[in-house]
Enzyme design. Structure first.
Site, PDB file in Angstrom:
ATOM      1  N   LYS A 103     -16.297-100.862  -3.736  1.00 18.87           N
ATOM      2  CA  LYS A 103     -16.127-102.149  -3.488  1.00 18.87           C
ATOM      3  C   LYS A 103     -15.597-103.228  -4.563  1.00 18.87           C
ATOM      4  O   LYS A 103     -14.637-103.973  -4.547  1.00 18.87           O
ATOM      5  CB  LYS A 103     -17.603-102.778  -3.068  1.00 18.87           C
ATOM      6  CG  LYS A 103     -18.268-102.101  -1.935  1.00 18.87           C
ATOM      7  CD  LYS A 103     -17.572-102.741  -0.519  1.00 18.87           C
ATOM      8  CE  LYS A 103     -18.166-101.937   0.663  1.00 18.87           C
ATOM      9  NZ  LYS A 103     -17.094-101.884   1.875  1.00 18.87           N
ATOM     10  N   ASN A 114     -31.757 -94.227   5.174  1.00 17.00           N
ATOM     11  CA  ASN A 114     -31.723 -94.427   3.533  1.00 17.00           C
ATOM     12  C   ASN A 114     -32.473 -95.846   3.680  1.00 17.00           C
ATOM     13  O   ASN A 114     -33.085 -96.239   2.650  1.00 17.00           O
ATOM     14  CB  ASN A 114     -30.538 -94.388   3.017  1.00 17.00           C
ATOM     15  CG  ASN A 114     -29.960 -93.164   3.098  1.00 17.00           C
ATOM     16  OD1 ASN A 114     -30.432 -92.147   2.709  1.00 17.00           O
ATOM     17  ND2 ASN A 114     -28.745 -92.873   3.512  1.00 17.00           N
ATOM     18  N   ILE A 143     -22.354-104.137  11.854  1.00 18.65           N
ATOM     19  CA  ILE A 143     -22.093-105.339  11.459  1.00 18.65           C
ATOM     20  C   ILE A 143     -20.803-105.680  12.085  1.00 18.65           C
ATOM     21  O   ILE A 143     -20.518-106.755  12.686  1.00 18.65           O
ATOM     22  CB  ILE A 143     -21.747-105.728   9.760  1.00 18.65           C
ATOM     23  CG1 ILE A 143     -22.945-105.298   8.909  1.00 18.65           C
ATOM     24  CG2 ILE A 143     -21.540-107.003   9.692  1.00 18.65           C
ATOM     25  CD1 ILE A 143     -22.646-105.037   7.372  1.00 18.65           C
ATOM     26  N   TYR A 175     -20.050 -95.630  -4.358  1.00 15.20           N
ATOM     27  CA  TYR A 175     -19.774 -96.443  -3.368  1.00 15.20           C
ATOM     28  C   TYR A 175     -19.602 -97.851  -3.799  1.00 15.20           C
ATOM     29  O   TYR A 175     -18.728 -98.656  -3.377  1.00 15.20           O
ATOM     30  CB  TYR A 175     -21.247 -96.535  -2.315  1.00 15.20           C
ATOM     31  CG  TYR A 175     -21.261 -97.776  -1.305  1.00 15.20           C
ATOM     32  CD1 TYR A 175     -20.288 -97.984  -0.223  1.00 15.20           C
ATOM     33  CD2 TYR A 175     -22.276 -98.837  -1.806  1.00 15.20           C
ATOM     34  CE1 TYR A 175     -20.479 -99.110   0.330  1.00 15.20           C
ATOM     35  CE2 TYR A 175     -22.217 -99.823  -0.979  1.00 15.20           C
ATOM     36  CZ  TYR A 175     -21.442 -99.955   0.230  1.00 15.20           C
ATOM     37  OH  TYR A 175     -21.367-101.166   1.226  1.00 15.20           O
ATOM     38  N   SER A 232     -20.126-106.334  -1.154  1.00 25.20           N
ATOM     39  CA  SER A 232     -21.730-105.932  -1.196  1.00 25.20           C
ATOM     40  C   SER A 232     -22.123-106.700  -2.506  1.00 25.20           C
ATOM     41  O   SER A 232     -21.597-106.675  -3.549  1.00 25.20           O
ATOM     42  CB  SER A 232     -21.889-104.649  -1.279  1.00 25.20           C
ATOM     43  OG  SER A 232     -23.251-104.349  -1.461  1.00 25.20           O
TER      44      SER A 232
HETATM   45  P1  NAD Z   1     -20.826 -99.077   9.587  1.00 26.36           P
HETATM   46  O1  NAD Z   1     -20.793 -97.441   8.964  1.00 26.36           O
HETATM   47  O2  NAD Z   1     -21.867 -99.127  10.839  1.00 26.36           O
HETATM   48  O3  NAD Z   1     -19.451 -99.293  10.152  1.00 26.36           O
HETATM   49  C1  NAD Z   1     -18.446 -98.997   9.421  1.00 26.36           C
HETATM   50  C2  NAD Z   1     -17.283 -98.472  10.515  1.00 26.36           C
HETATM   51  O4  NAD Z   1     -16.077 -98.126   9.637  1.00 26.36           O
HETATM   52  C3  NAD Z   1     -17.872 -97.290  11.154  1.00 26.36           C
HETATM   53  O5  NAD Z   1     -17.901 -97.777  12.491  1.00 26.36           O
HETATM   54  C4  NAD Z   1     -16.803 -96.024  10.926  1.00 26.36           C
HETATM   55  O6  NAD Z   1     -16.690 -95.291  11.874  1.00 26.36           O
HETATM   56  C5  NAD Z   1     -15.730 -97.012  10.265  1.00 26.36           C
HETATM   57  N1  NAD Z   1     -14.923 -96.218   9.582  1.00 26.36           N
HETATM   58  C6  NAD Z   1     -15.031 -95.771   8.283  1.00 26.36           C
HETATM   59  N2  NAD Z   1     -14.115 -94.976   7.757  1.00 26.36           N
HETATM   60  C7  NAD Z   1     -13.198 -95.230   8.425  1.00 26.36           C
HETATM   61  C8  NAD Z   1     -11.615 -95.470   8.352  1.00 26.36           C
HETATM   62  N3  NAD Z   1     -11.338 -94.246   7.568  1.00 26.36           N
HETATM   63  N4  NAD Z   1     -10.779 -95.304   9.529  1.00 26.36           N
HETATM   64  C9  NAD Z   1     -11.414 -96.222  10.554  1.00 26.36           C
HETATM   65  N5  NAD Z   1     -12.608 -96.410  10.596  1.00 26.36           N
HETATM   66  C10 NAD Z   1     -13.463 -96.182   9.707  1.00 26.36           C
HETATM   67  O7  NAD Z   1     -21.305 -99.727   8.698  1.00 26.36           O
HETATM   68  P2  NAD Z   1     -21.859-101.304   8.552  1.00 26.36           P
HETATM   69  O8  NAD Z   1     -23.120-101.444   8.279  1.00 26.36           O
HETATM   70  O9  NAD Z   1     -21.298-102.078   9.660  1.00 26.36           O
HETATM   71  O10 NAD Z   1     -20.803-101.977   7.150  1.00 26.36           O
HETATM   72  C11 NAD Z   1     -19.653-102.576   7.627  1.00 26.36           C
HETATM   73  C12 NAD Z   1     -19.049-102.740   6.096  1.00 26.36           C
HETATM   74  O11 NAD Z   1     -19.916-103.551   5.446  1.00 26.36           O
HETATM   75  C13 NAD Z   1     -18.802-101.604   5.237  1.00 26.36           C
HETATM   76  O12 NAD Z   1     -17.715-101.739   4.662  1.00 26.36           O
HETATM   77  C14 NAD Z   1     -19.960-101.566   4.304  1.00 26.36           C
HETATM   78  O13 NAD Z   1     -19.697-100.686   3.119  1.00 26.36           O
HETATM   79  C15 NAD Z   1     -20.286-103.185   4.177  1.00 26.36           C
HETATM   80  N6  NAD Z   1     -21.735-103.592   3.565  1.00 26.36           N
HETATM   81  C16 NAD Z   1     -22.733-102.810   4.498  1.00 26.36           C
HETATM   82  C17 NAD Z   1     -23.961-103.237   3.998  1.00 26.36           C
HETATM   83  C18 NAD Z   1     -24.974-102.833   5.024  1.00 26.36           C
HETATM   84  O14 NAD Z   1     -26.253-103.207   4.361  1.00 26.36           O
HETATM   85  N7  NAD Z   1     -24.938-102.368   6.183  1.00 26.36           N
HETATM   86  C19 NAD Z   1     -24.119-104.001   2.760  1.00 26.36           C
HETATM   87  C20 NAD Z   1     -23.002-104.640   2.159  1.00 26.36           C
HETATM   88  C21 NAD Z   1     -21.815-104.030   2.611  1.00 26.36           C
HETATM   89  C1  UD1 Z   2     -29.014-100.205  -0.629  1.00 27.98           C
HETATM   90  C2  UD1 Z   2     -28.075 -99.783  -1.607  1.00 27.98           C
HETATM   91  C3  UD1 Z   2     -27.049-100.839  -2.057  1.00 27.98           C
HETATM   92  C4  UD1 Z   2     -26.251-101.052  -0.616  1.00 27.98           C
HETATM   93  C5  UD1 Z   2     -27.609-101.752   0.114  1.00 27.98           C
HETATM   94  C6  UD1 Z   2     -26.736-101.784   1.671  1.00 27.98           C
HETATM   95  C7  UD1 Z   2     -29.250 -97.783  -3.101  1.00 27.98           C
HETATM   96  C8  UD1 Z   2     -29.728 -97.546  -4.438  1.00 27.98           C
HETATM   97  N1  UD1 Z   2     -28.783 -99.373  -2.850  1.00 27.98           N
HETATM   98  O1  UD1 Z   2     -29.606-101.419  -1.379  1.00 27.98           O
HETATM   99  O2  UD1 Z   2     -26.060-100.406  -2.784  1.00 27.98           O
HETATM  100  O3  UD1 Z   2     -25.546-102.232  -0.823  1.00 27.98           O
HETATM  101  O4  UD1 Z   2     -28.352-100.512   0.503  1.00 27.98           O
HETATM  102  O5  UD1 Z   2     -26.453-100.720   2.350  1.00 27.98           O
HETATM  103  O6  UD1 Z   2     -29.383 -97.088  -2.094  1.00 27.98           O
HETATM  104  N2  UD1 Z   2     -37.393 -99.081   0.213  1.00 27.98           N
HETATM  105  C9  UD1 Z   2     -38.529 -98.354   0.353  1.00 27.98           C
HETATM  106  N3  UD1 Z   2     -38.785 -97.135   1.043  1.00 27.98           N
HETATM  107  C10 UD1 Z   2     -37.512 -96.826   1.783  1.00 27.98           C
HETATM  108  C11 UD1 Z   2     -36.286 -97.516   1.502  1.00 27.98           C
HETATM  109  C12 UD1 Z   2     -36.348 -98.636   0.555  1.00 27.98           C
HETATM  110  O7  UD1 Z   2     -39.554 -98.492  -0.444  1.00 27.98           O
HETATM  111  O8  UD1 Z   2     -37.714 -95.601   2.372  1.00 27.98           O
HETATM  112  C13 UD1 Z   2     -37.301-100.219  -0.918  1.00 27.98           C
HETATM  113  C14 UD1 Z   2     -36.379-100.172  -1.824  1.00 27.98           C
HETATM  114  O9  UD1 Z   2     -36.747 -99.513  -2.990  1.00 27.98           O
HETATM  115  C15 UD1 Z   2     -35.800-101.395  -1.958  1.00 27.98           C
HETATM  116  C16 UD1 Z   2     -36.029-102.213  -0.635  1.00 27.98           C
HETATM  117  O10 UD1 Z   2     -36.545-101.144   0.076  1.00 27.98           O
HETATM  118  O11 UD1 Z   2     -36.590-102.265  -2.957  1.00 27.98           O
HETATM  119  C17 UD1 Z   2     -34.622-102.218   0.310  1.00 27.98           C
HETATM  120  O12 UD1 Z   2     -33.782-100.976   0.119  1.00 27.98           O
HETATM  121  P1  UD1 Z   2     -32.674-100.690   0.904  1.00 27.98           P
HETATM  122  O13 UD1 Z   2     -32.754-101.051   2.298  1.00 27.98           O
HETATM  123  O14 UD1 Z   2     -32.306 -99.274   0.738  1.00 27.98           O
HETATM  124  O15 UD1 Z   2     -31.685-101.591   0.303  1.00 27.98           O
HETATM  125  P2  UD1 Z   2     -31.104-101.844  -1.075  1.00 27.98           P
HETATM  126  O16 UD1 Z   2     -31.962-101.025  -2.071  1.00 27.98           O
HETATM  127  O17 UD1 Z   2     -31.002-103.184  -1.512  1.00 27.98           O
END
Ligand code: NAD
Ligand code: UD1
Length: 337
Positions: free
Chosen positions: A152, A197, A12, A148, A124
């Site tokens: 948050k 995942n 992101i 995790y 999140s």
């Molecule tokens: P990402 O892992 O791709 O990016 C996170 C970055 O932070 C990475 O580049 C990693 O190297 C860096 N990082 C981690 N720990 C660090 C530290 N101690 N010092 C310096 N750098 C560090 O993840 P993302 O999907 O881009 O997510 C960004 C943020 O958004 C995260 O905080 C994540 O929890 C939050 N978030 C993500 C999702 C999602 O589905 N991707 C959903 C909700 C919230």
């Molecule tokens: C997951 C995390 C959530 C996190 C979010 C973004 C869990 C339980 N929750 O959310 O805390 O904020 O990712 O990183 O891990 N699914 C399948 N097969 C798969 C993968 C997912 O059927 O192989 C389904 C899941 O059951 C769900 C949907 O797809 O219904 C989305 O799953 P996913 O992408 O993992 O996101 P969240 O579960 O919403």
């Protein structure tokens, strides 16, 4: 305006860097590259034609981060850096609490020391636990089911307490729903380590032939077709919410919390279909037991962000699938290619 983007090499963060640079902001990136590649930073420069500084530093290293703030004056920080894998957080809770919370505490105390009072934080939808009704509004009760999610929620509390103690701060907490897709150039995207995942990266790897089939986690939920329903949002729309937050809230002390989603819920099977259509590939799947900890459905009421930030998601499911597939096809092994 100069912005420090922590975690800017990640999924992101890299997309937000592009939108900030294209919006005329100056940026610097701080990342320890623990879950990302420096290549994403080169790609950001290719897409935008703009340059920026990169600090390879760990938020856990107070002195290194302090040095960054001594060398440049930032107006604002967008704080993405953190560990994010739910399953791993259950296995390694201390690593997650230490990295996410201690890292954020270091960042906040250094910001305060250097008089940098504007921050946007990545939270999140996981902080809503299992919501009692839908769509989810920002004032719904909060709870978490894994370390995790707890990091948050705890950081949200720390930010609230910080503002109570120091009214100079302008704090925007963005609660993301399910970010997917990639930049339309196909140069940056999500690059998960090992077997993904999350649903969309998994589907993408099945479509390209790296994984044999998708396991659909449960088809007996009380949803339209029995599979889990989520609010998928294009990562570029999500990135633009950060640009809006910086634009509207910097210099306006307070704590502001927004859902960042589209308001639409799609089921797992709808996602499979939409992806098959966008990619022209078959996505094989089998129905499997529920994944422990999963909820049936989750989607946002994002009207507060629309009203207060003037932000709304513009890209639809077709855009998300097309752009995610474009990234996957151009980079079948992510940044390792
Ligand atoms: P990402 O892992 O791709 O990016 C996170 C970055 O932070 C990475 O580049 C990693 O190297 C860096 N990082 C981690 N720990 C660090 C530290 N101690 N010092 C310096 N750098 C560090 O993840 P993302 O999907 O881009 O997510 C960004 C943020 O958004 C995260 O905080 C994540 O929890 C939050 N978030 C993500 C999702 C999602 O589905 N991707 C959903 C909700 C919230
Ligand atoms: C997951 C995390 C959530 C996190 C979010 C973004 C869990 C339980 N929750 O959310 O805390 O904020 O990712 O990183 O891990 N699914 C399948 N097969 C798969 C993968 C997912 O059927 O192989 C389904 C899941 O059951 C769900 C949907 O797809 O219904 C989305 O799953 P996913 O992408 O993992 O996101 P969240 O579960 O919403």
């Amino acid at each position: 305006m100069k912005i420090l983007v922590t975690g800017g090499a990640g999924f992101i963060g890299s997309h937000t860097c592009v939108e900030l640079l294209e919006g005329g902001y100056e940026i610097s990136v701080l990342d320890n590259l623990s879950n990302s590649s420096e290549k994403s930073l080169e790609r950001i420069k290719e897409i935008t034609g703009k340059d920026f500084k990169f600090y390879k530093a760990d938020l856990l290293d107070y002195d290194a981060v302090d040095k960054v703030f001594s060398s440049e004056k930032f107006d604002s920080v967008i704080h993405f850096a953190g560990l994010k894998a739910v399953g791993e957080s259950v296995e390694k809770p201390l690593t997650y609490y230490h990295n996410n919370i201690t890292g954020t505490l270091n960042l906040l105390s250094i910001m305060r020391k250097h008089g940098v009072y504007n921050i946007v934080f990545s939270s999140s939808a996981t902080v809503y636990g299992s919501p009692k009704s839908l769509p989810i509004k920002e004032d719904f009760p909060l709870s978490t089911t894994n370390p995790y999610g707890s990091t948050k929620l705890m950081i949200e509390g720390i930010l609230q307490d910080l503002y109570t103690a120091d009214n100079n701060f302008s704090i925007t907490i963005l609660r993301y729903f399910n970010p997917i897709g990639a930049h339309k150039s196909g140069k940056i995207g999500e690059d998960p380590k090992g077997i993904p995942n999350n649903l969309m990266p998994y589907i993408q790897q099945v479509a390209i032939g790296k994984l044999p089939q998708l396991s659909v986690f449960g088809d007996k939920y009380p949803t339209k077709d029995g599979t889990g329903v989520r609010d998928y949002i294009h990562v570029v729309d999500l990135s633009l919410a950060h640009v809006k937050a910086v634009e509207k809230k910097s210099g306006h002390p307070g704590v502001y919390i927004y859902n960042v989603g589209t308001g639409n819920g799609y089921s797992v099977l709808e996602m499979v279909k939409a992806f098959e259509k966008a990619s022209g590939r078959e996505v094989k799947y089998k129905i499997c037991p529920n994944r422990p900890g999963d909820i049936a459905a989750c989607y946002a009421d994002a009207s507060k962000a629309e009203k207060e930030l003037g932000w709304t998601a513009k890209l639809d499911l077709e855009d998300m699938c097309r752009d995610g597939w474009n990234w996957q096809v151009n980079n079948p092994n992510g940044y390792a290619d």
